[in-house]
Design an enzyme around this catalytic site. Structure first.
Site, PDB file in Angstrom:
ATOM      1  N   GLU A  56      -0.573  26.040  19.604  1.00 28.86           N
ATOM      2  CA  GLU A  56      -0.579  27.096  19.505  1.00 28.86           C
ATOM      3  C   GLU A  56      -0.525  27.367  18.037  1.00 28.86           C
ATOM      4  OE1 GLU A  56       1.886  29.570  22.122  1.00 28.86           O
ATOM      5  OE2 GLU A  56       0.510  30.588  21.763  1.00 28.86           O
ATOM      6  N   ALA A  79       5.913  35.952  24.760  1.00 26.18           N
ATOM      7  CA  ALA A  79       6.867  35.615  25.163  1.00 26.18           C
ATOM      8  C   ALA A  79       7.233  34.305  24.667  1.00 26.18           C
ATOM      9  CB  ALA A  79       6.287  34.432  26.593  1.00 26.18           C
ATOM     10  N   SER A  80       6.057  34.454  22.967  1.00 24.19           N
ATOM     11  CA  SER A  80       6.693  33.113  22.024  1.00 24.19           C
ATOM     12  C   SER A  80       6.630  33.182  21.012  1.00 24.19           C
ATOM     13  CB  SER A  80       6.178  31.673  22.380  1.00 24.19           C
ATOM     14  OG  SER A  80       4.752  31.641  22.434  1.00 24.19           O
ATOM     15  N   THR A  81       7.024  32.695  19.748  1.00 18.21           N
ATOM     16  CA  THR A  81       6.361  33.150  18.613  1.00 18.21           C
ATOM     17  C   THR A  81       6.374  31.826  17.627  1.00 18.21           C
ATOM     18  OG1 THR A  81       6.945  34.422  16.166  1.00 18.21           O
ATOM     19  CG2 THR A  81       8.488  33.444  17.385  1.00 18.21           C
ATOM     20  N   GLN A  82       5.164  31.359  16.728  1.00 18.27           N
ATOM     21  CA  GLN A  82       4.811  30.478  16.192  1.00 18.27           C
ATOM     22  C   GLN A  82       4.488  30.948  15.018  1.00 18.27           C
ATOM     23  OE1 GLN A  82       4.099  30.684  20.265  1.00 18.27           O
ATOM     24  NE2 GLN A  82       2.561  31.409  18.908  1.00 18.27           N
TER      25      GLN A  82
END
Ligand SMILES: Nc1ncnc2c1ncn2[C@@H]1O[C@H](COP(=O)(O)OP(=O)(O)OP(=O)(O)O)[C@@H](O)[C@H]1O
Ligand SMILES: [Ca+2]
Length: 482
Positions: A143, A183-186
């Site tokens: 991702e 729900a997530s961070t990159q």
């Protein structure tokens, strides 16, 4: 002659090829249609976004309890794609579905349900006339890396079309990518430094260049999950009472919710009481207290103990941030809300802090007057802003020099910024490892004419030289007789 003779790059009207990506995020699904000229050589940076469609309702993982509902939710956008793409191209159009952190979380809590949802959305897509290429859950590294590819492809940092009609490597440094999902961070950027944890390293070979990337995805650090974890942390630290004070909600603002809506996620497992009534109500009372909000949000990160030479947080290695960055998705939403409601241009760390503090001390009605169309999200902007500030400044360690080099945007040109474009480019043959060479071609007729003229000219010159030589000899002979 070369200037006057018409050259042709294409023999027929070009027409386009199309590709579809369904970005099945935790909070919602978006369908993107990309296009590129059908005759163009692969990999020459000509893919653009044709259109996009946003699915109504939640992400596919939110339909876990209702069989068939996730697949059904995609129908409107798939029907739209059938209309958007010319009929004769339908069967040649690849369609990919990539799911992210919402499905990663569902896979943790129920692998069977996750598999079932992927299967049903796969069947649904296959009922359309496109060329189905699969439905998969992306890893956090994928991702991050595909987001980085998208950003740099759109900025033409890999190859660029020069005015002399050739593709060339612009030799510019690449730009890092910061994605804040639900729900997530990159965080992903090219680095020369050693990446001490192999899981966070990715080597890419694109257009004859090698790129060494650092990429990390933090599950449970997407905006919605952070807000949930913050509530869970507050509920736990206030002794699981029926009514709690929330320092990040606007002062005087109240909300009632079911305990289950907080503890229904793997992200809040560590705060969950050993036994509780999932249907019990909880009253949340806002106090709009910036300092308390800051300390509570800080507590959902872990900044102590690092097994490497340096860490961002939660024992995760991170090299020093370097170069420019593009921050998109919720980074963009929060940044633009802060600028719009406070009037502060957020370019430096202190401006980010000042703007966050200003929003945290506003009442709900003040916020409503400034952003009436965002009513349902207003209570959360203080917490989100404080979270973004801690994540970027204390977590990733952006400072006075590096923070101003972050550009907050959701689009680059006409294309939405996210992992979807990079995913399609990488899975199709549109992103070559080796450099591409493209030359202008002459039509055979023009080439023949030029060759004929060249031979004619050469013969004429030879004949001329020969005649001159003969004439010289004759002249020389007559002189000697005199
Ligand atoms: N127009 C908007 N204004 C403010 N916030 C928004 C807007 N649209 C979405 N959001 C919020 O921004 C966050 C990120 O949204 P995004 O669509 O990027 O996440 P996602 O792709 O669904 O999640 P993930 O990438 O983690 O799977 C979510 O919390 C979402 O609710
Ligand atoms: Ca996303």
């Amino acid at each position: 002659l070369l200037l006057t003779i018409p050259t042709e790059d294409v023999q027929e009207p070009p027409g386009f090829m199309y590709g579809i990506v369904l970005d099945a995020g935790s909070s919602h699904t978006a369908l993107y249609i990309y296009k590129w000229p059908a005759d163009k050589q692969n990999g020459t940076g000509v893919v653009t976004q044709h259109s996009e469609c946003h699915v109504k309702g939640g992400g596919i993982s939110s339909y876990a309890a209702k069989q068939g509902a996730a697949a059904q939710s995609l129908e409107t956008c798939l029907d739209q794609a059938v209309k958007d793409i010319p009929k004769e191209r339908h069967q040649l159009t690849p369609v990919y579905l990539g799911a992210t952190a919402g499905m990663r979380l569902l896979h943790i809590s129920s692998p069977e349900l996750a598999a079932q949802i992927l299967q049903e959305v796969g069947y649904k897509i296959q009922s359309y006339p496109f060329s189905y290429q699969g439905a998969a859950i992306l890893s956090g590294q994928e991702e991050g890396a595909y987001g980085w590819v998208t950003v740099n492809y759109l900025l033409e940092n890999f190859i660029k079309y020069g005015f002399v009609g050739r593709w060339f490597s612009p030799g510019r440094p690449t730009v890092g990518a910061l994605d804040l999902g639900g729900a997530s961070t990159q965080i992903t950027f090219a680095t020369q430094e050693e990446v001490e944890d192999g899981h966070d390293m990715m080597k890419l070979h694109l257009y004859g260049q090698k790129y060494s990337l650092y990429t990390h995805s933090f599950l449970c650090y997407g905006q919605d999950q952070v807000l949930k974890r913050l509530l869970a942390h507050i509920v736990k630290s206030q002794g699981y009472s029926e009514s709690v004070t929330h320092p990040c909600y606007p002062a005087g603002h109240n909300r009632t919710l079911k305990l289950n809506s907080i503890f229904n996620s793997p992200c809040t497992a560590e705060y969950k009481p050993s036994s509780y009534n999932s249907q019990a109500s909880l009253t949340v009372q806002g106090s709009g207290h910036y300092e308390h909000c800051l300390s509570n949000v800080s507590e959902i990160f872990s900044f102590d103990s690092c097994p490497f030479s340096q860490c961002s947080f939660d024992k995760v290695f991170q090299p020093n941030v370097t170069g420019s960055f593009m921050a998109f998705s919720a980074f963009f939403y929060v940044h633009s809300f802060l600028q719009h409601t406070t009037g502060i241009t957020v370019k430096t760390p202190s401006q980010l802090e000042e703007a966050a503090q200003t929003v945290c001390t506003m009442t709900f009605n003040q916020l409503l007057l400034l952003a009436p169309q965002q009513k349902s999200r207003l209570q959360d902007y203080c917490a989100s802003s404080v979270f973004v500030k801690i994540l970027m400044l204390r977590g990733y360690s952006f400072d006075e020099t590096s923070f101003p080099r972050i550009s907050f945007q959701k689009k680059a040109g006409d294309a939405s910024v996210g992992w979807a474009l990079g995913y399609m480019l990488s899975l199709s043959s549109l992103l070559p490892a080796e450099t591409v060479g493209l030359r202008k071609a002459l039509t055979p007729g023009a080439w023949g004419t030029l060759l004929f003229l060249f031979v004619l000219q050469l013969t004429a010159v030879l004949v001329f030289i020969l005649l001159r030589a003969c004439a010289g000899k004759k002249k020389g002979g007559s002189e000697s007789t005199i």
